[in-house]
Design a protein around this motif. Structure first.
Motif, PDB file in Angstrom:
ATOM      1  N   VAL A 254      33.914  35.592  47.334  1.00  0.00           N
ATOM      2  CA  VAL A 254      35.127  36.383  47.593  1.00  0.00           C
ATOM      3  C   VAL A 254      35.659  36.932  46.263  1.00  0.00           C
ATOM      4  CG1 VAL A 254      35.708  34.908  49.573  1.00  0.00           C
ATOM      5  CG2 VAL A 254      36.732  34.415  47.372  1.00  0.00           C
TER       6      VAL A 254
ATOM      7  N   HIS B 175      38.587  27.408  50.439  1.00  0.00           N
ATOM      8  CA  HIS B 175      38.510  28.328  49.298  1.00  0.00           C
ATOM      9  C   HIS B 175      38.978  27.571  48.057  1.00  0.00           C
ATOM     10  CE1 HIS B 175      39.869  32.574  47.701  1.00  0.00           C
ATOM     11  NE2 HIS B 175      39.131  31.915  46.830  1.00  0.00           N
TER      12      HIS B 175
ATOM     13  N   ARG C  17      40.063  27.931  44.855  1.00  0.00           N
ATOM     14  CA  ARG C  17      40.520  28.993  43.948  1.00  0.00           C
ATOM     15  C   ARG C  17      40.465  28.534  42.494  1.00  0.00           C
ATOM     16  NH1 ARG C  17      43.297  33.639  45.169  1.00  0.00           N
ATOM     17  NH2 ARG C  17      43.559  34.067  47.387  1.00  0.00           N
TER      18      ARG C  17
ATOM     19  N   GLU D 100      34.343  29.002  50.109  1.00  0.00           N
ATOM     20  CA  GLU D 100      34.688  30.323  49.576  1.00  0.00           C
ATOM     21  C   GLU D 100      34.886  30.179  48.070  1.00  0.00           C
ATOM     22  OE1 GLU D 100      36.716  32.562  53.312  1.00  0.00           O
ATOM     23  OE2 GLU D 100      38.075  31.559  51.930  1.00  0.00           O
TER      24      GLU D 100
ATOM     25  N   HIS E  95      40.432  36.904  58.043  1.00  0.00           N
ATOM     26  CA  HIS E  95      41.629  37.125  57.228  1.00  0.00           C
ATOM     27  C   HIS E  95      42.743  37.717  58.085  1.00  0.00           C
ATOM     28  CE1 HIS E  95      43.588  36.854  53.317  1.00  0.00           C
ATOM     29  NE2 HIS E  95      44.378  37.777  53.828  1.00  0.00           N
TER      30      HIS E  95
ATOM     31  N   ASP F  33      42.745  25.526  53.974  1.00  0.00           N
ATOM     32  CA  ASP F  33      43.395  25.673  52.667  1.00  0.00           C
ATOM     33  C   ASP F  33      44.885  25.348  52.701  1.00  0.00           C
ATOM     34  OD1 ASP F  33      41.020  26.661  51.692  1.00  0.00           O
ATOM     35  OD2 ASP F  33      41.661  28.749  51.626  1.00  0.00           O
ATOM     36  N   HIS F  34      45.545  25.858  53.742  1.00  0.00           N
ATOM     37  CA  HIS F  34      47.006  25.785  53.675  1.00  0.00           C
ATOM     38  C   HIS F  34      47.584  24.432  54.115  1.00  0.00           C
ATOM     39  CE1 HIS F  34      47.169  29.598  51.882  1.00  0.00           C
ATOM     40  NE2 HIS F  34      46.396  30.099  52.824  1.00  0.00           N
TER      41      HIS F  34
ATOM     42  N   HIS G 237      45.451  25.432  46.260  1.00  0.00           N
ATOM     43  CA  HIS G 237      45.425  24.628  47.500  1.00  0.00           C
ATOM     44  C   HIS G 237      44.266  23.620  47.454  1.00  0.00           C
ATOM     45  CE1 HIS G 237      43.036  28.135  48.628  1.00  0.00           C
ATOM     46  NE2 HIS G 237      44.096  28.889  48.870  1.00  0.00           N
TER      47      HIS G 237
ATOM     48  N   ASN H 140      39.808  27.463  58.488  1.00  0.00           N
ATOM     49  CA  ASN H 140      40.113  27.382  57.059  1.00  0.00           C
ATOM     50  C   ASN H 140      41.316  26.448  56.874  1.00  0.00           C
ATOM     51  OD1 ASN H 140      41.356  27.893  54.535  1.00  0.00           O
ATOM     52  ND2 ASN H 140      40.257  29.816  54.354  1.00  0.00           N
TER      53      ASN H 140
ATOM     54  N   PHE I 124      32.074  38.414  51.206  1.00  0.00           N
ATOM     55  CA  PHE I 124      33.322  38.809  51.875  1.00  0.00           C
ATOM     56  C   PHE I 124      33.622  40.255  51.477  1.00  0.00           C
ATOM     57  CE2 PHE I 124      38.089  38.476  52.183  1.00  0.00           C
ATOM     58  CZ  PHE I 124      38.154  38.130  53.525  1.00  0.00           C
TER      59      PHE I 124
ATOM     60  N   ARG J 232      48.776  37.089  45.907  1.00  0.00           N
ATOM     61  CA  ARG J 232      49.340  36.121  46.849  1.00  0.00           C
ATOM     62  C   ARG J 232      48.255  35.597  47.781  1.00  0.00           C
ATOM     63  NH1 ARG J 232      54.298  38.084  50.266  1.00  0.00           N
ATOM     64  NH2 ARG J 232      55.371  37.796  48.295  1.00  0.00           N
ATOM     65  N   THR J 233      47.370  36.510  48.172  1.00  0.00           N
ATOM     66  CA  THR J 233      46.218  36.133  49.000  1.00  0.00           C
ATOM     67  C   THR J 233      45.090  37.113  48.709  1.00  0.00           C
ATOM     68  OG1 THR J 233      45.446  35.714  51.258  1.00  0.00           O
ATOM     69  CG2 THR J 233      47.046  37.497  50.998  1.00  0.00           C
ATOM     70  N   THR J 234      43.940  36.904  49.308  1.00  0.00           N
ATOM     71  CA  THR J 234      42.799  37.791  49.058  1.00  0.00           C
ATOM     72  C   THR J 234      43.124  39.185  49.587  1.00  0.00           C
ATOM     73  OG1 THR J 234      41.426  35.848  49.428  1.00  0.00           O
ATOM     74  CG2 THR J 234      40.300  37.972  49.307  1.00  0.00           C
TER      75      THR J 234
HETATM   76  C1  LIG Z   1      39.001  34.759  51.554  1.00  0.00           C
HETATM   77  C2  LIG Z   1      40.108  34.447  52.454  1.00  0.00           C
HETATM   78  O1  LIG Z   1      40.550  35.306  53.185  1.00  0.00           O
HETATM   79  C3  LIG Z   1      40.689  33.093  52.490  1.00  0.00           C
HETATM   80  O2  LIG Z   1      40.147  32.256  51.569  1.00  0.00           O
HETATM   81  C4  LIG Z   1      42.107  33.146  52.218  1.00  0.00           C
HETATM   82  O3  LIG Z   1      42.183  33.942  51.085  1.00  0.00           O
HETATM   83  C5  LIG Z   1      42.697  31.770  51.962  1.00  0.00           C
HETATM   84  O4  LIG Z   1      44.030  31.842  51.724  1.00  0.00           O
HETATM   85  P1  LIG Z   1      44.708  32.334  50.338  1.00  0.00           P
HETATM   86  O5  LIG Z   1      44.298  33.776  50.149  1.00  0.00           O
HETATM   87  O6  LIG Z   1      46.142  32.215  50.616  1.00  0.00           O
HETATM   88  O7  LIG Z   1      44.195  31.504  49.226  1.00  0.00           O
END
Ligand SMILES: CC(=O)[C@@H](O)[C@H](O)COP(=O)(O)O
Ligand SMILES: NCC(=O)COP(=O)(O)O
Length: 246
Positions: free
Chosen positions: A95, A46, A48, A73, A197, A12-13, A53, A10, A134, A102-104
């Motif tokens: 999801v 993901h 969002r 996601e 996760h 995302d970050h 991100h 993943n 998820f 802050r996060t899922t």
């Molecule tokens: C669904 C999941 O677990 C990931 O998408 C995670 O959530 C990504 O990071 P953030 O929750 O920080 O957006």
């Protein structure tokens, strides 16, 4: 022999860091290319609702840059459905999403949201997109995923990861059993179980050892570790730990 275990990374970050300064560095696409070059099995991103991100334009660029399957996601909304159908990722993982989180924080309530999820799952599947839900490792949710026709469930390992971090060994054992039992039940019913996760070098192996689990999706820890050792080495090391556990 155990079945092979795939690693979806993943990214995302990487985008979180990029967005902190509003420019284009570091580019999540470059991260995807590195993942591909070190034998990662897939890219997870993901998108969002608040685009904190990954952004819309990243999706096409990721798809163009690598041949790795993209696991998108997404929340169960019309907007995300339209984006998924336009981009045609290999898989769409639905999801739960709360804008202020802050996060899922937990799994999708597939049981309580059947009527909302059913048309979305159907439209994705109809276009050949693999649908993943998820969810928590919970029999009621798994049963709901079966009824919805999901091909994959990804078990949320957040509680397990928290318990591990807090040194709560009884809770770790309970969470592991829950995930392991539900992975076996999912596989028996023809659903492919994944997990993800909060997975790290320290907690990944007991999850990787669950024989029915076919894929782990790991992001935040790998990107954090990449700051110190580089993404290439971080992915390689995670892969080694997963393979050793298998
Ligand atoms: C669904 C999941 O677990 C990931 O998408 C995670 O959530 C990504 O990071 P953030 O929750 O920080 O957006
Ligand atoms: N679906 C879980 C995921 O993609 C990665 O979660 P995390 O490793 O960033 O916590």
């Amino acid at each position: 022999m155990n079945r092979p275990l795939r690693l979806g990374v993943n990214i995302d970050h990487v985008a979180t860091i990029r967005n902190a300064r509003g420019g284009d560095h570091p580019d999540p696409v470059r991260a995807a290319e590195i993942v591909a070059s070190v034998g990662g099995d897939g890219i997870t991103a993901h998108l969002r609702e608040d685009r904190r991100h990954i952004r819309d334009a990243d999706l096409k660029r990721i798809q163009e840059a690598t041949d790795l399957p993209l696991n998108l996601e997404m929340a169960a909304t019309e907007e995300m459905l339209e984006i998924a159908l336009r981009h045609m990722p290999h898989a769409a993982c639905i999801v739960p999403e709360k804008r202020e989180e802050r996060t899922t924080e937990g799994g999708l309530d597939a049981a309580g949201q059947h009527n909302t999820l059913a048309p979305i799952v159907w439209k994705l599947r109809d276009r050949g997109i693999r649908v993943s839900l998820f969810i928590e490792a919970d029999e009621r949710q798994l049963d709901a995923a079966l009824k919805l026709g999901a091909e994959v469930v990804e078990f949320h390992t957040g509680e397990y990861a928290h318990a591990h971090l807090d040194g709560e060994s009884e809770k770790v054992a309970r969470e592991l059993k829950r995930i392991s039992d539900m992975a076996a039940l999912a596989a028996k019913n023809g659903i492919e179980p994944h997990a993800g996760h909060g997975l790290t070098y320290e907690n990944v192996q007991p999850i990787a050892a669950i024989p029915q689990i076919a894929e782990l999706n790991i992001g935040h820890y790998l990107v954090g570790e990449a700051v110190f050792v580089g993404l290439e080495q971080a992915v390689r090391h995670m892969r080694e730990l997963m393979d050793d556990a298998r």
